[in-house]
Design a protein around this motif. Structure first.
Motif, PDB file in Angstrom:
ATOM      1  N   THR A  21       0.752  -1.570   0.253  1.00  0.00           N
ATOM      2  CA  THR A  21      -0.022  -0.247  -0.299  1.00  0.00           C
ATOM      3  C   THR A  21       0.792   1.404   0.020  1.00  0.00           C
ATOM      4  OG1 THR A  21      -1.886  -1.169   1.112  1.00  0.00           O
ATOM      5  CG2 THR A  21      -2.069   1.261   1.086  1.00  0.00           C
ATOM      6  N   ARG A  22       0.483   2.060  -0.510  1.00  0.00           N
ATOM      7  CA  ARG A  22       1.179   3.420  -1.269  1.00  0.00           C
ATOM      8  C   ARG A  22       0.716   4.384   0.181  1.00  0.00           C
ATOM      9  NH1 ARG A  22       4.532   4.899  -5.270  1.00  0.00           N
ATOM     10  NH2 ARG A  22       3.285   3.096  -6.787  1.00  0.00           N
ATOM     11  N   ALA A  23       1.693   4.773   0.376  1.00  0.00           N
ATOM     12  CA  ALA A  23       1.871   5.895   1.707  1.00  0.00           C
ATOM     13  C   ALA A  23       0.881   7.311   0.718  1.00  0.00           C
ATOM     14  CB  ALA A  23       2.968   6.307   2.452  1.00  0.00           C
ATOM     15  N   THR A  24       0.008   8.002   1.345  1.00  0.00           N
ATOM     16  CA  THR A  24      -0.576   9.242   1.407  1.00  0.00           C
ATOM     17  C   THR A  24      -0.153   9.819   2.400  1.00  0.00           C
ATOM     18  OG1 THR A  24      -2.233   8.533   1.804  1.00  0.00           O
ATOM     19  CG2 THR A  24      -2.464   8.027  -0.354  1.00  0.00           C
ATOM     20  N   VAL A  25      -0.262  10.958   2.422  1.00  0.00           N
ATOM     21  CA  VAL A  25      -0.004  12.361   2.959  1.00  0.00           C
ATOM     22  C   VAL A  25      -1.239  13.501   2.872  1.00  0.00           C
ATOM     23  CG1 VAL A  25       1.324  14.588   3.752  1.00  0.00           C
ATOM     24  CG2 VAL A  25       2.235  12.317   2.940  1.00  0.00           C
ATOM     25  N   ALA A  26      -1.905  13.543   3.964  1.00  0.00           N
ATOM     26  CA  ALA A  26      -3.301  14.266   4.731  1.00  0.00           C
ATOM     27  C   ALA A  26      -2.985  15.651   4.359  1.00  0.00           C
ATOM     28  CB  ALA A  26      -4.090  13.716   4.981  1.00  0.00           C
ATOM     29  N   LEU A  27      -3.562  16.689   4.177  1.00  0.00           N
ATOM     30  CA  LEU A  27      -3.604  18.083   3.967  1.00  0.00           C
ATOM     31  C   LEU A  27      -4.118  18.564   5.616  1.00  0.00           C
ATOM     32  CD1 LEU A  27      -2.598  20.926   3.066  1.00  0.00           C
ATOM     33  CD2 LEU A  27      -4.842  21.209   2.423  1.00  0.00           C
ATOM     34  N   ARG A  28      -2.565  18.371   6.680  1.00  0.00           N
ATOM     35  CA  ARG A  28      -3.216  18.671   8.093  1.00  0.00           C
ATOM     36  C   ARG A  28      -3.869  19.818   8.006  1.00  0.00           C
ATOM     37  NH1 ARG A  28       2.019  19.074   9.150  1.00  0.00           N
ATOM     38  NH2 ARG A  28       1.793  20.593   9.223  1.00  0.00           N
ATOM     39  N   ALA A  29      -2.984  21.450   7.578  1.00  0.00           N
ATOM     40  CA  ALA A  29      -3.612  22.121   7.651  1.00  0.00           C
ATOM     41  C   ALA A  29      -2.759  23.639   6.323  1.00  0.00           C
ATOM     42  CB  ALA A  29      -3.645  23.294   9.182  1.00  0.00           C
ATOM     43  N   LEU A  30      -3.535  23.904   5.749  1.00  0.00           N
ATOM     44  CA  LEU A  30      -3.032  24.848   4.381  1.00  0.00           C
ATOM     45  C   LEU A  30      -2.058  25.940   5.254  1.00  0.00           C
ATOM     46  CD1 LEU A  30      -2.115  24.923   1.066  1.00  0.00           C
ATOM     47  CD2 LEU A  30      -4.184  26.821   1.391  1.00  0.00           C
ATOM     48  N   GLU A  31      -0.829  26.042   6.136  1.00  0.00           N
ATOM     49  CA  GLU A  31       0.410  26.972   6.428  1.00  0.00           C
ATOM     50  C   GLU A  31       0.704  27.394   5.206  1.00  0.00           C
ATOM     51  OE1 GLU A  31       2.106  23.647   8.713  1.00  0.00           O
ATOM     52  OE2 GLU A  31       1.358  23.231   9.825  1.00  0.00           O
ATOM     53  N   THR A  32       1.198  26.967   3.722  1.00  0.00           N
ATOM     54  CA  THR A  32       1.656  27.621   3.156  1.00  0.00           C
ATOM     55  C   THR A  32       0.813  27.284   1.350  1.00  0.00           C
ATOM     56  OG1 THR A  32       3.745  27.018   4.573  1.00  0.00           O
ATOM     57  CG2 THR A  32       4.189  28.197   2.226  1.00  0.00           C
ATOM     58  N   LEU A  33       1.366  28.711   1.145  1.00  0.00           N
ATOM     59  CA  LEU A  33       0.968  28.744  -0.399  1.00  0.00           C
ATOM     60  C   LEU A  33       1.943  28.832  -0.693  1.00  0.00           C
ATOM     61  CD1 LEU A  33      -1.744  27.795  -2.176  1.00  0.00           C
ATOM     62  CD2 LEU A  33      -2.024  30.191  -1.655  1.00  0.00           C
ATOM     63  N   TRP A  34       2.742  28.334  -2.250  1.00  0.00           N
ATOM     64  CA  TRP A  34       3.457  28.724  -3.086  1.00  0.00           C
ATOM     65  C   TRP A  34       2.706  29.314  -4.422  1.00  0.00           C
ATOM     66  CZ3 TRP A  34       8.409  29.090  -2.047  1.00  0.00           C
ATOM     67  CH2 TRP A  34       8.767  28.500  -0.810  1.00  0.00           C
ATOM     68  N   PHE A  35       2.857  30.185  -5.294  1.00  0.00           N
ATOM     69  CA  PHE A  35       2.766  30.677  -5.955  1.00  0.00           C
ATOM     70  C   PHE A  35       4.065  30.968  -7.782  1.00  0.00           C
ATOM     71  CE2 PHE A  35      -0.128  33.275  -3.980  1.00  0.00           C
ATOM     72  CZ  PHE A  35      -1.061  32.888  -4.699  1.00  0.00           C
ATOM     73  N   ASN A  36       3.615  30.135  -8.197  1.00  0.00           N
ATOM     74  CA  ASN A  36       4.848  29.419  -8.620  1.00  0.00           C
ATOM     75  C   ASN A  36       4.821  30.838 -10.196  1.00  0.00           C
ATOM     76  OD1 ASN A  36       6.978  29.359 -11.652  1.00  0.00           O
ATOM     77  ND2 ASN A  36       7.316  27.283 -10.724  1.00  0.00           N
ATOM     78  N   THR A  37       5.576  32.001 -10.541  1.00  0.00           N
ATOM     79  CA  THR A  37       5.299  33.278 -11.260  1.00  0.00           C
ATOM     80  C   THR A  37       6.060  33.055 -12.077  1.00  0.00           C
ATOM     81  OG1 THR A  37       7.875  34.145 -10.474  1.00  0.00           O
ATOM     82  CG2 THR A  37       6.538  34.937  -8.752  1.00  0.00           C
ATOM     83  N   GLY A  38       6.185  31.682 -13.532  1.00  0.00           N
ATOM     84  CA  GLY A  38       6.465  31.550 -13.855  1.00  0.00           C
ATOM     85  C   GLY A  38       7.215  31.087 -14.317  1.00  0.00           C
TER      86      GLY A  38
END
Length: 311
Positions: A21-38
């Motif tokens: 069984t492959r490991a999964t990761v639940a979103l604990r809390a959206l602490e950081t949001l990244w933006f890739n500017t390009g």
């Protein structure tokens, strides 16, 4: 010789090649949001994981309005997000980067920008000084120096790339910006040796970064998608004495805009910009689903490498 990745691995989102069984990761809390500017960048680095260059625009420039849509969602849904990160490409090439930073900081969020500190930043020094004066240490600049030795740094980033980067780092330090540095672990040296080398460099140039602090100086493991690495199973958490909450996708997501796309999308993390399996929707709400660790980078960078872009 490095063993090549078994093509049977990282295929099924739920099961490994060995049938576990492959490991999964639940979103604990959206602490950081990244933006890739390009993905456009003033450099073409030898082993850039996202293949940034002066010609690669596979990820288009985000606009201020697009960034504000996600900031509005954070506010509306009262998400626990505290940090907004900007990466690229080279973020200071995006024409909206200063207004985007102002939009983030004016809402009471902290901002982090990843940069090579070269010419694109130099062009915006007056505007950046104004942001620094207005918001102080809530704005952090993380400068990429692949190694403390200029010869090794330029083997990765190209000729005549060391001095402008170092000058940019020194300018940021002299003007009181909160600084981090990102290096690489690609030379086979011990981490202690690398940190001692960076410590000498920082002391020589009076750069206020503690090279022995793993947040202030991040040393990232190499990401080689074709190198064979173990798949992470549910049993690995106990075997490795690690928790899924420690993995980057437990607390972060990244927004990108693909070239020609009508709108941005949210990805599971900063490392997997081109893999459609890690595209999670157009809103932060849609992107709150668990993430299957179904990519070599999940193993080599995050779980086994113990690294995170978001600390």
């Amino acid at each position: 010789m490095t063993a090549r990745l078994n093509p049977a691995k990282f295929r099924d989102p739920f099961t490994t090649a060995a049938g576990e069984t492959r490991a999964t990761v639940a979103l604990r809390a959206l602490e950081t949001l990244w933006f890739n500017t390009g993905t456009l960048c003033n450099l073409t680095c030898r082993n850039c994981y996202i293949e940034s260059s002066p010609r690669n625009d596979r990820l288009a420039y985000l606009t201020l309005a697009e960034v504000e849509t996600y900031l509005d969602e954070i506010a509306r849904d009262r998400l626990p997000t505290k940090l907004i990160g900007f990466t690229g490409g080279e973020p200071f090439m995006n024409p909206d980067i200063v207004p985007m930073l102002d939009a983030v900081l004016s809402r009471g969020l902290d901002a982090l920008v990843l940069t090579n500190a070269m010419k694109p930043l130099r062009k915006l020094r007056p505007e950046m000084l104004a942001l620094r004066q207005r918001y102080g240490d809530r704005l952090t600049i993380r400068v990429s120096l692949d190694h403390h030795d200029p010869v090794i740094h330029e083997q990765e980033r190209g000729r005549r790339s060391w001095r402008p980067a170092l000058d940019g780092l020194i300018w940021l330090a002299r003007n009181g910006f909160r600084l981090d540095v990102a290096g690489r672990r690609f030379t086979g040296e011990s981490e202690q040796s690398l940190r001692e080398g960076f410590s000498r460099l920082f002391a020589t140039h009076d750069i206020p970064v503690d090279a022995h602090d793993p947040v202030r100086l991040m040393l990232f493991p190499e990401m080689e998608p074709e190198r064979d690495v173990p798949e992470i199973t549910t049993a690995c958490w106990g075997i490795l004495h690690k928790s899924p909450d420690d993995v980057m996708c437990a607390g972060a997501r990244m927004v990108v805009k693909r070239r020609g796309a009508p709108a941005p999308v949210v990805l599971a993390c900063t490392l997997l910009a081109y893999d459609p399996r890690f595209e999670m929707g157009t809103t932060l709400a849609e992107a709150s689903a668990p993430v299957s660790l179904n990519h070599p980078f999940c193993a080599s960078f995050c779980v086994l490498g113990g690294a995170s872009c978001s600390r």
